[in-house]
Design a protein around this motif. Structure first.
Motif, short mmCIF file in Angstrom:
data_model
loop_
_atom_site.label_atom_id
_atom_site.label_comp_id
_atom_site.label_asym_id
_atom_site.label_seq_id
_atom_site.Cartn_x
_atom_site.Cartn_y
_atom_site.Cartn_z
N MET A 93 79.59 75.35 81.22
CA MET A 93 80.00 73.94 81.13
C MET A 93 81.26 73.78 80.28
O MET A 93 82.04 72.85 80.48
CB MET A 93 78.86 73.08 80.54
CG MET A 93 77.61 73.00 81.41
SD MET A 93 77.91 72.48 83.11
CE MET A 93 78.29 70.76 82.90
N GLU A 94 81.46 74.71 79.34
CA GLU A 94 82.65 74.62 78.46
C GLU A 94 83.93 75.11 79.16
O GLU A 94 85.03 74.77 78.75
CB GLU A 94 82.45 75.51 77.23
CG GLU A 94 81.52 74.96 76.19
CD GLU A 94 81.01 76.11 75.29
OE1 GLU A 94 81.60 77.21 75.30
OE2 GLU A 94 80.02 75.86 74.59
N GLN A 95 83.77 75.98 80.14
CA GLN A 95 84.94 76.60 80.81
C GLN A 95 85.32 75.81 82.05
O GLN A 95 84.46 75.17 82.66
CB GLN A 95 84.63 78.05 81.21
CG GLN A 95 84.16 78.93 80.07
CD GLN A 95 85.16 78.99 78.93
OE1 GLN A 95 86.37 79.06 79.16
NE2 GLN A 95 84.67 78.96 77.69
N ILE A 111 70.09 78.78 88.00
CA ILE A 111 70.27 77.99 89.23
C ILE A 111 69.23 76.87 89.30
O ILE A 111 69.53 75.73 89.66
CB ILE A 111 70.17 78.92 90.48
CG1 ILE A 111 71.39 79.87 90.52
CG2 ILE A 111 70.05 78.12 91.76
CD1 ILE A 111 71.22 81.07 91.44
N VAL A 112 68.00 77.19 88.90
CA VAL A 112 66.92 76.19 88.99
C VAL A 112 66.98 75.20 87.83
O VAL A 112 66.86 73.98 88.02
CB VAL A 112 65.54 76.92 89.01
CG1 VAL A 112 64.40 75.92 88.88
CG2 VAL A 112 65.41 77.73 90.28
N GLU A 113 67.21 75.72 86.61
CA GLU A 113 67.11 74.86 85.42
C GLU A 113 68.42 74.14 85.11
O GLU A 113 68.40 73.05 84.55
CB GLU A 113 66.71 75.71 84.20
CG GLU A 113 65.31 76.26 84.32
CD GLU A 113 64.99 77.34 83.27
OE1 GLU A 113 65.72 77.42 82.25
OE2 GLU A 113 64.03 78.09 83.49
N ARG A 114 69.55 74.75 85.43
CA ARG A 114 70.84 74.13 85.09
C ARG A 114 71.80 74.22 86.29
O ARG A 114 72.84 74.88 86.24
CB ARG A 114 71.44 74.85 83.87
CG ARG A 114 70.61 74.79 82.59
CD ARG A 114 70.61 73.43 81.92
NE ARG A 114 71.94 73.01 81.53
CZ ARG A 114 72.53 73.33 80.38
NH1 ARG A 114 71.90 74.04 79.48
NH2 ARG A 114 73.75 72.89 80.09
N PRO A 115 71.43 73.57 87.40
CA PRO A 115 72.23 73.73 88.64
C PRO A 115 73.69 73.32 88.48
O PRO A 115 74.58 73.92 89.10
CB PRO A 115 71.50 72.84 89.65
CG PRO A 115 70.59 71.96 88.86
CD PRO A 115 70.28 72.67 87.59
N GLU A 116 73.95 72.31 87.63
CA GLU A 116 75.34 71.86 87.47
C GLU A 116 76.19 72.94 86.81
O GLU A 116 77.37 73.09 87.12
CB GLU A 116 75.39 70.52 86.69
CG GLU A 116 75.19 70.57 85.18
CD GLU A 116 73.78 70.97 84.70
OE1 GLU A 116 72.87 71.20 85.54
OE2 GLU A 116 73.59 71.08 83.48
N ALA A 117 75.56 73.72 85.93
CA ALA A 117 76.28 74.84 85.29
C ALA A 117 76.44 75.98 86.28
O ALA A 117 77.53 76.58 86.39
CB ALA A 117 75.52 75.31 84.05
N ALA A 118 75.39 76.28 87.03
CA ALA A 118 75.45 77.39 88.00
C ALA A 118 76.58 77.16 89.01
O ALA A 118 77.27 78.11 89.40
CB ALA A 118 74.12 77.54 88.71
N ARG A 119 76.78 75.90 89.40
CA ARG A 119 77.82 75.61 90.40
C ARG A 119 79.23 75.89 89.87
O ARG A 119 80.18 75.94 90.64
CB ARG A 119 77.72 74.15 90.86
CG ARG A 119 76.62 73.91 91.90
CD ARG A 119 76.78 72.57 92.58
NE ARG A 119 76.52 71.46 91.68
CZ ARG A 119 75.32 70.94 91.44
NH1 ARG A 119 74.25 71.43 92.04
NH2 ARG A 119 75.17 69.95 90.60
N ARG A 120 79.36 76.07 88.57
CA ARG A 120 80.68 76.34 87.99
C ARG A 120 81.02 77.83 87.96
O ARG A 120 82.13 78.21 87.57
CB ARG A 120 80.74 75.76 86.56
CG ARG A 120 80.59 74.24 86.57
CD ARG A 120 80.44 73.73 85.16
NE ARG A 120 81.70 73.69 84.44
CZ ARG A 120 82.56 72.69 84.47
NH1 ARG A 120 82.31 71.64 85.23
NH2 ARG A 120 83.67 72.72 83.76
N ILE A 121 80.07 78.68 88.36
CA ILE A 121 80.36 80.13 88.41
C ILE A 121 81.45 80.38 89.45
O ILE A 121 81.41 79.79 90.55
CB ILE A 121 79.09 80.93 88.79
CG1 ILE A 121 78.02 80.81 87.69
CG2 ILE A 121 79.42 82.40 89.03
CD1 ILE A 121 76.70 81.49 88.04
N GLY A 122 82.41 81.23 89.10
CA GLY A 122 83.45 81.60 90.08
C GLY A 122 82.81 82.37 91.22
O GLY A 122 82.84 81.99 92.37
#
Ligand code: BDR
Ligand code: CA
Length: 314
Positions: A117-119, A139-150
């Motif tokens: 989320m910071e990057q 992916i399950v617990e923090r989907p919004e963060a997972a979507r930021r993976i390159g």
């Protein structure tokens, strides 16, 4: 090599002899800026995989990189027994210094989510070398963060090859098939590096001798790790370098042949657990199906022998 600028990278791992080689390769290569190592139970229990990650960083004088404790067991089943192949300490008894820096107190998944989320979105790659439990939880617990993976580059699975724990099951997917199913169906950018490729990047005893003769601590250490791999598997002429293929793909994708396949993961129990099936209902995944094995090995040696570090051998 095509990685011009270092990529911000998190290594998710269960070291493991071949994980250890992959980690040292990443440390030796200018292509990666390693933000942290998240650990997972797999080849051996979480306390040992975490300790081994710290020991590798201590050896390489890279204790600026934090180590996080991740999942101690699969999402919803009992974890595997330690694999004999990696020895009682998980890395074949090879001498490594004890880390001076303690593992971080935050859980790996929580840290990874906040870090993503910071990057800027798309700037962090995850190189996954073990069961996919931490990634599935993200992916399950923090989907919004997972979507930021390159992109996720993961060693796992067997497509046309036979498996290494069941007829069609490879260890990392077999160890936590539910997690693998979550990752495959996630829609995230996923490159899978299966046994079809990793069995073609094989270290011979001659390769070990080349590394040992180089004299640079990284090369000598990787030589010792491969040597211990040979000791665990008697009468073999060569050993597959599974996890380092993830780093090699990240550094030089042109050495690999990629196909998009629609895959699903068998989440049953027994010998088919973790097996991959190609079907129209499956999720699209980029899969490495071919590799120039000799050039991949040359690249590994080149990275390890070019590096000038303060690493020292105990
Ligand atoms: C995978 O299983 C583990 O034993 C290795 O570290 C690698 O990640 C190969 O099937
Ligand atoms: Ca591994």
């Amino acid at each position: 090599m095509t990685l011009a600028k270092p990529r911000l990278t998190v290594i998710d791992t269960d070291p493991g002899i071949d994980d250890a080689i992959g980690i040292l390769l990443a440390l030796a290569s200018p292509g990666f800026s390693i933000a942290g190592i998240t650990t997972v139970a797999g080849n051996i229990g979480i306390e040992t995989t975490m300790r081994n990650a710290g020991r590798l960083l201590a050896f390489a004088n890279r204790e600026d990189i934090p180590v996080f404790r991740g999942a101690a067991a699969p999402l919803s089943r009992v974890g595997p027994e330690p694999l004999n192949l990696h020895g009682e300490d998980g890395i074949g008894g090879v001498a490594l210094p004890e880390p001076a820096r303690l593992p971080e107190s935050r859980h790996a998944v929580e840290w990874l989510a906040d870090f993503l989320m910071e990057q800027p979105a798309g700037m962090v790659d995850v190189l996954a070398l073990g069961p996919l439990t931490n990634l599935a939880r993200l992916i399950v617990e923090r989907p919004e963060a997972a979507r930021r993976i390159g992109r996720i580059i993961a060693m796992g699975g067997a497509i046309h090859e036979h498996g290494n724990v069941g007829p069609r099951s490879e260890f990392n997917l077999w160890a936590d098939p539910d997690a693998a199913a979550v990752a495959v169906a996630s829609g995230l950018s996923l490159v899978l590096v299966p046994l079809d490729v990793t069995r073609r990047v094989r270290a011979t005893r001659e390769f070990v001798q080349t590394l040992a003769a180089d004299g640079k601590p990284m090369a000598v250490m990787v030589g010792s790790l491969i040597e211990s791999y040979f000791e665990a598997a008697t009468n073999r002429e060569s050993r597959p370098l599974h996890d380092p293929c993830v780093m090699l793909y990240a550094i030089a994708p042109e050495l690999f042949r990629i196909e998009e396949l629609r895959l699903s993961v068998d989440t049953g129990s027994g010998e088919m657990a973790g097996a991959l099936t190609i079907s129209p209902d499956g999720s699209p995944v980029q899969v490495a199906l071919g590799v120039n094995g000799s050039e991949a090995l040359d690249l590994l040696a080149q990275c390890l022998t070019a590096v000038s570090t303060n690493a020292s051998i105990e």
